[in-house]
Design a protein around this motif. Structure first.
Motif, PDB file in Angstrom:
ATOM      1  N   THR A 181       0.820  -1.209   0.000  1.00 13.99           N
ATOM      2  CA  THR A 181       0.000   0.000   0.000  1.00 13.99           C
ATOM      3  C   THR A 181       0.854   1.258   0.000  1.00 13.99           C
ATOM      4  OG1 THR A 181      -1.744  -1.188   1.178  1.00 13.99           O
ATOM      5  CG2 THR A 181      -1.838   1.214   1.215  1.00 13.99           C
ATOM      6  N   LEU A 182       1.904   1.282   0.813  1.00 17.57           N
ATOM      7  CA  LEU A 182       2.760   2.469   0.837  1.00 17.57           C
ATOM      8  C   LEU A 182       3.497   2.646  -0.492  1.00 17.57           C
ATOM      9  CD1 LEU A 182       4.260   2.744   4.431  1.00 17.57           C
ATOM     10  CD2 LEU A 182       2.124   3.603   3.495  1.00 17.57           C
ATOM     11  N   ALA A 183       3.865   1.534  -1.118  1.00 18.57           N
ATOM     12  CA  ALA A 183       4.489   1.632  -2.440  1.00 18.57           C
ATOM     13  C   ALA A 183       3.507   2.213  -3.451  1.00 18.57           C
ATOM     14  CB  ALA A 183       4.978   0.256  -2.888  1.00 18.57           C
ATOM     15  N   GLN A 184       2.236   1.786  -3.381  1.00 17.88           N
ATOM     16  CA  GLN A 184       1.220   2.329  -4.283  1.00 17.88           C
ATOM     17  C   GLN A 184       1.015   3.826  -4.037  1.00 17.88           C
ATOM     18  OE1 GLN A 184      -1.575  -1.038  -3.076  1.00 17.88           O
ATOM     19  NE2 GLN A 184      -2.355  -0.610  -5.140  1.00 17.88           N
ATOM     20  N   LEU A 185       0.968   4.226  -2.779  1.00 20.93           N
ATOM     21  CA  LEU A 185       0.793   5.648  -2.469  1.00 20.93           C
ATOM     22  C   LEU A 185       1.968   6.480  -2.967  1.00 20.93           C
ATOM     23  CD1 LEU A 185      -0.704   5.520   1.140  1.00 20.93           C
ATOM     24  CD2 LEU A 185      -1.827   6.394  -0.917  1.00 20.93           C
ATOM     25  N   ASN A 186       3.164   5.943  -2.831  1.00 20.54           N
ATOM     26  CA  ASN A 186       4.339   6.675  -3.321  1.00 20.54           C
ATOM     27  C   ASN A 186       4.263   6.888  -4.829  1.00 20.54           C
ATOM     28  OD1 ASN A 186       6.415   7.581  -1.431  1.00 20.54           O
ATOM     29  ND2 ASN A 186       6.441   5.463  -0.714  1.00 20.54           N
ATOM     30  N   ARG A 187       3.780   5.887  -5.534  1.00 22.18           N
ATOM     31  CA  ARG A 187       3.659   6.031  -6.990  1.00 22.18           C
ATOM     32  C   ARG A 187       2.574   7.047  -7.356  1.00 22.18           C
ATOM     33  NH1 ARG A 187       4.695   0.337  -6.751  1.00 22.18           N
ATOM     34  NH2 ARG A 187       2.456  -0.147  -6.806  1.00 22.18           N
ATOM     35  N   ALA A 188       1.586   7.193  -6.491  1.00 18.16           N
ATOM     36  CA  ALA A 188       0.456   8.078  -6.797  1.00 18.16           C
ATOM     37  C   ALA A 188       0.711   9.526  -6.414  1.00 18.16           C
ATOM     38  CB  ALA A 188      -0.803   7.567  -6.093  1.00 18.16           C
ATOM     39  N   LEU A 189       1.731   9.797  -5.622  1.00 19.62           N
ATOM     40  CA  LEU A 189       1.963  11.146  -5.105  1.00 19.62           C
ATOM     41  C   LEU A 189       3.153  11.801  -5.793  1.00 19.62           C
ATOM     42  CD1 LEU A 189       1.368  10.417  -1.330  1.00 19.62           C
ATOM     43  CD2 LEU A 189       0.035  12.016  -2.726  1.00 19.62           C
ATOM     44  N   PRO A 190       3.088  13.113  -6.014  1.00 25.13           N
ATOM     45  CA  PRO A 190       4.216  13.821  -6.623  1.00 25.13           C
ATOM     46  C   PRO A 190       5.313  14.084  -5.600  1.00 25.13           C
ATOM     47  CG  PRO A 190       2.474  15.362  -6.083  1.00 25.13           C
ATOM     48  CD  PRO A 190       1.942  13.994  -5.736  1.00 25.13           C
ATOM     49  N   GLU A 191       6.441  14.568  -6.072  1.00 29.33           N
ATOM     50  CA  GLU A 191       7.520  14.951  -5.180  1.00 29.33           C
ATOM     51  C   GLU A 191       7.078  16.125  -4.309  1.00 29.33           C
ATOM     52  OE1 GLU A 191      10.360  13.360  -4.646  1.00 29.33           O
ATOM     53  OE2 GLU A 191       9.600  11.867  -6.073  1.00 29.33           O
ATOM     54  N   GLY A 192       7.626  16.187  -3.107  1.00 34.99           N
ATOM     55  CA  GLY A 192       7.211  17.221  -2.172  1.00 34.99           C
ATOM     56  C   GLY A 192       8.035  18.484  -2.266  1.00 34.99           C
ATOM     57  N   ASN A 193       7.744  19.409  -1.357  1.00 37.33           N
ATOM     58  CA  ASN A 193       8.385  20.707  -1.319  1.00 37.33           C
ATOM     59  C   ASN A 193       9.456  20.721  -0.234  1.00 37.33           C
ATOM     60  OD1 ASN A 193       8.470  23.558   0.033  1.00 37.33           O
ATOM     61  ND2 ASN A 193       7.740  23.905  -2.073  1.00 37.33           N
ATOM     62  N   ALA A 194      10.699  20.977  -0.630  1.00 38.58           N
ATOM     63  CA  ALA A 194      11.815  20.926   0.310  1.00 38.58           C
ATOM     64  C   ALA A 194      11.684  21.985   1.401  1.00 38.58           C
ATOM     65  CB  ALA A 194      13.136  21.118  -0.446  1.00 38.58           C
ATOM     66  N   GLU A 195      11.185  23.186   1.045  1.00 37.24           N
ATOM     67  CA  GLU A 195      11.036  24.244   2.046  1.00 37.24           C
ATOM     68  C   GLU A 195      10.021  23.832   3.118  1.00 37.24           C
ATOM     69  OE1 GLU A 195       9.639  28.943   2.263  1.00 37.24           O
ATOM     70  OE2 GLU A 195      10.158  28.019   0.333  1.00 37.24           O
ATOM     71  N   ARG A 196       8.948  23.192   2.686  1.00 36.89           N
ATOM     72  CA  ARG A 196       7.934  22.732   3.641  1.00 36.89           C
ATOM     73  C   ARG A 196       8.495  21.626   4.529  1.00 36.89           C
ATOM     74  NH1 ARG A 196       1.944  20.299   2.034  1.00 36.89           N
ATOM     75  NH2 ARG A 196       1.298  19.781   4.168  1.00 36.89           N
ATOM     76  N   ARG A 197       9.298  20.736   3.946  1.00 33.53           N
ATOM     77  CA  ARG A 197       9.929  19.672   4.741  1.00 33.53           C
ATOM     78  C   ARG A 197      10.796  20.265   5.843  1.00 33.53           C
ATOM     79  NH1 ARG A 197      10.723  16.878  -0.236  1.00 33.53           N
ATOM     80  NH2 ARG A 197      12.900  17.536  -0.305  1.00 33.53           N
ATOM     81  N   ASP A 198      11.585  21.277   5.499  1.00 34.40           N
ATOM     82  CA  ASP A 198      12.469  21.894   6.487  1.00 34.40           C
ATOM     83  C   ASP A 198      11.660  22.547   7.611  1.00 34.40           C
ATOM     84  OD1 ASP A 198      14.623  21.085   5.000  1.00 34.40           O
ATOM     85  OD2 ASP A 198      14.913  23.026   4.007  1.00 34.40           O
ATOM     86  N   ARG A 199      10.557  23.175   7.249  1.00 34.51           N
ATOM     87  CA  ARG A 199       9.725  23.823   8.271  1.00 34.51           C
ATOM     88  C   ARG A 199       9.130  22.783   9.226  1.00 34.51           C
ATOM     89  NH1 ARG A 199       4.464  24.326   8.275  1.00 34.51           N
ATOM     90  NH2 ARG A 199       4.273  24.014   6.025  1.00 34.51           N
ATOM     91  N   VAL A 200       8.628  21.681   8.674  1.00 34.66           N
ATOM     92  CA  VAL A 200       8.037  20.633   9.509  1.00 34.66           C
ATOM     93  C   VAL A 200       9.107  19.974  10.372  1.00 34.66           C
ATOM     94  CG1 VAL A 200       6.864  18.389   9.466  1.00 34.66           C
ATOM     95  CG2 VAL A 200       6.109  20.227   7.943  1.00 34.66           C
ATOM     96  N   ALA A 201      10.290  19.785   9.812  1.00 35.23           N
ATOM     97  CA  ALA A 201      11.381  19.203  10.596  1.00 35.23           C
ATOM     98  C   ALA A 201      11.722  20.086  11.791  1.00 35.23           C
ATOM     99  CB  ALA A 201      12.611  18.996   9.714  1.00 35.23           C
ATOM    100  N   GLY A 202      11.706  21.404  11.595  1.00 32.01           N
ATOM    101  CA  GLY A 202      11.963  22.315  12.706  1.00 32.01           C
ATOM    102  C   GLY A 202      10.877  22.233  13.768  1.00 32.01           C
ATOM    103  N   GLU A 203       9.628  22.131  13.334  1.00 35.27           N
ATOM    104  CA  GLU A 203       8.524  21.976  14.281  1.00 35.27           C
ATOM    105  C   GLU A 203       8.657  20.673  15.063  1.00 35.27           C
ATOM    106  OE1 GLU A 203       5.100  22.146  11.806  1.00 35.27           O
ATOM    107  OE2 GLU A 203       5.195  24.319  11.484  1.00 35.27           O
ATOM    108  N   LEU A 204       9.050  19.628  14.366  1.00 39.11           N
ATOM    109  CA  LEU A 204       9.195  18.325  15.028  1.00 39.11           C
ATOM    110  C   LEU A 204      10.298  18.366  16.071  1.00 39.11           C
ATOM    111  CD1 LEU A 204       8.396  15.363  15.278  1.00 39.11           C
ATOM    112  CD2 LEU A 204       9.929  14.845  13.373  1.00 39.11           C
ATOM    113  N   GLU A 205      11.382  19.060  15.788  1.00 40.89           N
ATOM    114  CA  GLU A 205      12.469  19.171  16.759  1.00 40.89           C
ATOM    115  C   GLU A 205      11.966  19.845  18.034  1.00 40.89           C
ATOM    116  OE1 GLU A 205      15.938  18.780  18.689  1.00 40.89           O
ATOM    117  OE2 GLU A 205      15.393  17.844  16.764  1.00 40.89           O
ATOM    118  N   GLU A 206      11.121  20.845  17.900  1.00 41.91           N
ATOM    119  CA  GLU A 206      10.550  21.500  19.072  1.00 41.91           C
ATOM    120  C   GLU A 206       9.636  20.549  19.843  1.00 41.91           C
ATOM    121  OE1 GLU A 206       8.591  25.048  17.844  1.00 41.91           O
ATOM    122  OE2 GLU A 206      10.414  25.986  17.034  1.00 41.91           O
TER     123      GLU A 206
END
Length: 534
Positions: free
Chosen positions: A324-349
């Protein structure tokens, strides 16, 4: 012309056909003919000192390798001795095949007082096995074994118990031994295209998605990581899932589901993707209250019943987690690096906030956690029992690979697991293994140290010695219950280790742990490293 193979010989043949390499068991008078089939089978037999140890070893073997762990048990007490370990495997969905003897067919149900007789033996194991079968004809064995391995290899796994009357072990089987082959494995079920389209659309449009991984997602590490990066979603793991996503990854929140900071992030998510998790209190490290999901909940599980257990989903996908996760990966586009960095900072907090929520006593044990992380090889396996320091490693010690966290601190939650499970884990591969167990828990299965010596295993066994059942002692104090039954007389663990032919040392400072573990891993014998708890 060669003689016909016996039922026992065909059993060994089929085990090897199904890629079984090691079996754990204690021979008895009722399994003599079973063991006659062992020589020449290319199976390695490991003899524990107690049948509970046999099943714990099979459990650790299965968890660390992903393969089926196999036990040979005698009639009656052999099976009941293994019951606790089998129930732990059932609770944690571990693939385990238990082959036991049972009295002769002519004696079953007759109450004649035969040796090891247990009325309705099959009923004993039925409550903690996903399937139990009593062989009545030797010719049934191949079909029964094929069914057992289909159940162990597809769907939600757990212990399978096959009992064989002792008069059937030497029974002749038709044809040649070469006629007996494994059946092809079932293909993993994939999710429907409609379900994937719906899930992908919800996740792609989500502003605050979260991924929750459970123990059934062991094969999903790469796809879960990729999905998290595409969605810029934090990943949180149950204790059984710890290490599936490398905990050094900036989007991995580790096994911190018991803390309010993580709970708040999950409850504020607009979409939660929960993969192969029960959403049970043991997933949340005994926090009883479930999440109040405010957004959409997508659940993925191979077991249809689990899709509505503890929380009703908005979308239920009954399919293999990895597919299922492999199927979802095929169905989804590449993400946004700036958004990833922002979420990573939130997660660290969020993770910093989690540390402030640690229960009293955790801070003084944290240097030991750090020292253990530095001592454990990057691809090493940590096997833990129910003991105070392990409750801290559960959330505070990052792990980097799937199948690197073997623990009994969830689910059934028995004591005495870590030593025999670590032996099984170490026998499953060449990966380094470190066991962590309390002084009370070690006494449950102490005899298995002899097995580690016999097998010449380079196995560090960390014994957290707080002279009793320390966690229960603390709970009694908090509840203002007088301490009763929790303060224990402990042996000289170092001297005891040497009496077994193992090595031993005593340490009382975190900086001593790394050198002690390194030296233990360099030996061809186990080492008890006794830690004087602060």
């Amino acid at each position: 012309m060669s003689s016909a193979p016996t039922c026992a010989q065909v059993l060994m043949r089929l085990l090897r056909e199904y890629q079984v390499e090691k079996v754990f068991g204690i021979p008895g008078v009722h399994t003599i003919e079973l063991y006659r089939g062992l020589p020449g089978s290319d199976l390695q037999h490991v003899t524990p000192r107690h049948e509970q140890g046999a099943a714990f070893m099979a459990d650790g073997y299965a968890r660390a390798s992903g393969k089926v762990g196999v036990c040979f048990l005698i009639t009656g007490p052999g099976l009941t001795n293994a019951a606790t370990a089998m129930a732990q495997a059932y609770s944690d969905s571990i693939p385990m095949l238990v082959i036991s003897a049972v009295n002769r067919r002519e004696d079953l149900g007759m109450g004649r007082g035969r040796l090891h007789e247990l009325p309705r033996q099959s009923d004993v194991s039925r409550g903690y096995c996903i399937w139990q079968h009593s062989l009545t004809q030797a010719e049934q064995l191949p079909e029964v074994m094929h069914r057992a391995f289909q159940l162990l290899g597809s769907g939600r796994p757990g212990p399978v118990h096959i009992e064989i009357p002792i008069d059937l072990f030497p029974a002749p089987m038709p044809g040649s031994i070469d006629d007996y082959r494994a059946a092809p494995a079932a293909a993993s079920p994939a999710a429907s295209s409609t379900a994937i389209e719906t899930a992908a659309a919800w996740l792609q449009n989500a502003e605050r998605p979260v991924i929750l991984l459970g123990g059934g997602a062991q094969a999903c590490g790469t796809d879960a990581t990729s999905l998290a990066e595409k969605l810029a979603a934090p990943v949180f793991e149950s204790l059984a899932a710890k290490g599936i996503v490398d905990e050094r990854h900036p989007l991995c929140g580790g096994a911190n589901l018991s803390f309010d900071a993580v709970r708040n992030r999950i409850e504020s998510a607009d979409v939660v993707l929960a993969v192969a998790t029960e959403l049970a209190e043991t997933d949340r490290n005994l926090v009883r209250e479930n999440y109040n999901f405010k957004g959409k909940l997508i659940r993925v599980d191979i077991d249809a019943g689990q899709l509505v257990c503890n929380a009703n989903p908005d979308l239920a996908i009954c399919a293999d987690a990895a597919e299922t996760l492999a199927q979802l990966n095929r169905a989804l586009p590449e993400g946004n690096a700036e958004r990833r960095d922002r979420v990573a900072g939130e997660l660290e907090e969020i993770l910093q906030a989690c540390r402030k929520e640690w229960w009293p006593g955790s801070e003084e044990r944290f240097p030991w956690v750090q020292a253990l992380r530095e001592a454990l090889p990057d691809d090493g396996v940590l096997v833990t029992d129910s003991t105070q320091l392990a409750y801290n490693t559960n959330h505070a010690l990052p792990l980097y690979q799937p199948r690197s966290h073997v623990t009994c601190t969830t689910g059934y939650g028995t004591l005495g697991f870590a030593l025999p499970a670590a032996i099984g884990a170490r026998l499953s591969s060449e990966r380094d293994v470190v066991a962590l167990i309390g002084d009370g828990g070690l006494m449950f299965t102490l005899g298995e140290l002899a097995v580690a010596v016999e097998q010449q295993l380079p196995l560090p066994i960390l014994v957290w010695n707080n002279a009793g059942y320390g966690e229960i002692r603390d709970f009694m104090d908090d509840a203002k219950v007088p301490q009763e039954g929790v303060n224990l007389r402990t042996p000289d663990f170092v001297a005891m280790a040497k009496s077994f032919g193992a090595e031993g040392c005593l340490i009382d400072r975190p900086e001593q742990l790394g050198p002690a573990v390194a030296e233990a891993l360099s030996r061809n014998t186990p080492t008890i490293i006794e830690i004087t708890a602060p």
